[in-house]
Design a protein around this motif. Structure first.
Motif, PDB file in Angstrom:
ATOM      1  N   SER A  13       0.823  -1.207   0.000  1.00 35.74           N
ATOM      2  CA  SER A  13       0.000   0.000   0.000  1.00 35.74           C
ATOM      3  C   SER A  13       0.858   1.258   0.000  1.00 35.74           C
ATOM      4  O   SER A  13       0.547   2.242  -0.682  1.00 35.74           O
ATOM      5  CB  SER A  13      -0.928  -0.014   1.220  1.00 35.74           C
ATOM      6  N   GLU A  14       1.971   1.231   0.746  1.00 34.09           N
ATOM      7  CA  GLU A  14       2.861   2.389   0.788  1.00 34.09           C
ATOM      8  C   GLU A  14       3.451   2.676  -0.591  1.00 34.09           C
ATOM      9  O   GLU A  14       3.530   3.840  -1.011  1.00 34.09           O
ATOM     10  CB  GLU A  14       3.976   2.140   1.798  1.00 34.09           C
ATOM     11  N   GLY A  15       3.873   1.632  -1.293  1.00 38.47           N
ATOM     12  CA  GLY A  15       4.393   1.821  -2.644  1.00 38.47           C
ATOM     13  C   GLY A  15       3.336   2.333  -3.597  1.00 38.47           C
ATOM     14  O   GLY A  15       3.599   3.203  -4.440  1.00 38.47           O
ATOM     15  N   MET A  16       2.134   1.799  -3.469  1.00 35.09           N
ATOM     16  CA  MET A  16       1.013   2.240  -4.302  1.00 35.09           C
ATOM     17  C   MET A  16       0.711   3.721  -4.078  1.00 35.09           C
ATOM     18  O   MET A  16       0.530   4.492  -5.025  1.00 35.09           O
ATOM     19  CB  MET A  16      -0.220   1.395  -3.983  1.00 35.09           C
ATOM     20  N   GLU A  17       0.666   4.123  -2.807  1.00 35.24           N
ATOM     21  CA  GLU A  17       0.376   5.516  -2.470  1.00 35.24           C
ATOM     22  C   GLU A  17       1.467   6.446  -2.997  1.00 35.24           C
ATOM     23  O   GLU A  17       1.198   7.559  -3.467  1.00 35.24           O
ATOM     24  CB  GLU A  17       0.238   5.675  -0.957  1.00 35.24           C
ATOM     25  N   ARG A  18       2.714   5.999  -2.919  1.00 35.42           N
ATOM     26  CA  ARG A  18       3.834   6.798  -3.426  1.00 35.42           C
ATOM     27  C   ARG A  18       3.702   7.008  -4.934  1.00 35.42           C
ATOM     28  O   ARG A  18       3.929   8.113  -5.444  1.00 35.42           O
ATOM     29  CB  ARG A  18       5.149   6.115  -3.076  1.00 35.42           C
ATOM     30  N   ALA A  19       3.317   5.942  -5.644  1.00 34.17           N
ATOM     31  CA  ALA A  19       3.118   6.057  -7.093  1.00 34.17           C
ATOM     32  C   ALA A  19       1.954   6.996  -7.394  1.00 34.17           C
ATOM     33  O   ALA A  19       2.033   7.813  -8.320  1.00 34.17           O
ATOM     34  CB  ALA A  19       2.861   4.687  -7.699  1.00 34.17           C
ATOM     35  N   GLY A  20       0.889   6.879  -6.617  1.00 36.08           N
ATOM     36  CA  GLY A  20      -0.258   7.756  -6.821  1.00 36.08           C
ATOM     37  C   GLY A  20       0.111   9.216  -6.669  1.00 36.08           C
ATOM     38  O   GLY A  20      -0.317  10.076  -7.449  1.00 36.08           O
ATOM     39  N   SER A  21       0.944   9.510  -5.660  1.00 34.12           N
ATOM     40  CA  SER A  21       1.385  10.880  -5.427  1.00 34.12           C
ATOM     41  C   SER A  21       2.322  11.357  -6.530  1.00 34.12           C
ATOM     42  O   SER A  21       2.189  12.484  -7.035  1.00 34.12           O
ATOM     43  CB  SER A  21       2.081  10.955  -4.065  1.00 34.12           C
TER      44      SER A  21
END
Length: 342
Positions: free
Chosen positions: A77-85
């Motif tokens: 989830s942390e990696g996903m959120e970083r990509a989203g940002s």
């Protein structure tokens, strides 16, 4: 081969594959004259997604994980959120708590029917269970990939994750190296879900790594994903065995359950224990010498790259190909340099 040498080789190989996979390979502009699969079976983007792209709307990419309650879901989830940002994408991790494949399928079908997603990445406990819904997404014109756990022989357009069979084989080979002159005895293997495709792949590699050895494999033994129950299963399994020289976990949670038993039973340094992933508790067990080595599969990068390759496909027409996020052996020697997964 030493752990450090093998780690470097695996990481280098993973980096090369990932770099090649992310390079642009011209698939041309995205067109959507029709929604979903064309007459020849090739992919055609859904009209509503093309309209959102043309309007400059924020893209909606969802990652469906087979059990978001697992500790391993946190770094994903942390990696996903970083990509989203980084990319300006609306991202969300979804999935059924407890790992219910039928609930995961139902949730995905609803998202597809409601046209609530522009790109989808799935990780399933059972690849067979998700094949029909992957086909449904493909036919509906939704870019669909797998991450973390592969769905071979489905209509997925790519896979982001670790070479499961290769990582299992490397784990077995390094374990034999660590055992040294200990050439007989039992090696007990634990998995949180022995029926899952990823578990079968990894154990298949583990078995291949033991070919020619006189060590006796026991398992894999299913421990489930509830921590107390997993520990109890390890404890009861070990109580019925003798001459155990090593324990191997095939995933984050069976590894920590096994390590907890080794420590509490006073077998630290007596039974060689190895596993996968680097949760905070795993790192502590490595630091204390309970776990000899664990193999990280970089879950944060899996979450990031799952979003990125879908985004690149939708915005640039970049062909979707696989991304190998690699494998890194973590020991006491390099623990301080490793990224804890959670």
């Amino acid at each position: 081969m030493s752990i450090r040498t093998k780690a470097h080789r695996l990481l280098t190989a993973g980096a090369v594959v990932a770099t090649a996979a992310l390079a642009l390979s011209g698939c041309g502009a995205i067109t959507a004259a029709n929604d979903g699969a064309s007459a020849d079976g090739s992919f055609e983007l859904a009209g509503y997604i093309q309209e959102r792209i043309d309007n400059g709307d924020e893209l909606r990419i969802k990652l469906s994980y087979h059990d978001p309650s697992l500790a391993f879901a946190t770094p994903i989830s942390e990696g996903m959120e970083r990509a989203g940002s980084d990319l300006g994408v609306d991202v969300q991790l979804v999935g059924p708590t407890g790992g219910d494949a039928a609930k995961q399928v139902s949730e995905l079908q609803t998202l597809i029917q409601q046209e609530a997603i522009d790109g989808l990445a799935v990780s399933s406990a059972s690849s067979d269970a998700l094949k029909p819904v992957i086909a449904q997404a493909f036919a509906a014109g939704i870019p669909i990939i797998s991450f973390n756990t592969d769905n071979p022989d489905s209509q997925q357009m790519g896979f982001v994750g670790q070479d499961l069979r290769g990582s299992g084989q490397s784990q077995a080979e390094e374990l034999i190296t660590q055992l040294g002159d200990t050439t007989t005895g039992k090696v007990v293997v634990f998995s949180l879900d022995t029926g899952a495709g990823w578990s079968n792949e990894r154990f298949g590699g583990f078995e291949a790594g033991f070919e020619g050895s006189d060590l006796e494999l026991v398992g894999p033994v299913n421990v489930g994903n509830e921590p107390n129950a997993a520990y109890n299963t390890v404890e009861s399994t070990m109580a019925g065995l003798s001459d155990v020289v090593a324990i191997a976990g095939l995933d984050c949670c069976s590894t920590t359950a096994a390590a907890q038993w080794v420590e509490q039973s006073g077998n630290t340094g007596k039974i060689t224990t190895v596993g996968f992933d680097l949760l905070p508790s795993t790192a502590e067990f490595v630091e204390n010498g309970v776990i000899t080595f664990t193999i990280s599969q970089n879950p944060s990068e899996q979450g990031y790259q799952a979003v990125k390759i879908l985004y690149d496909f939708l915005t640039e027409g970049t062909a979707i190909t696989g991304v190998d996020t690699g494998a890194e052996f973590i020991t006491q020697d390099n623990l301080s340099e490793a990224t804890v997964e959670g």
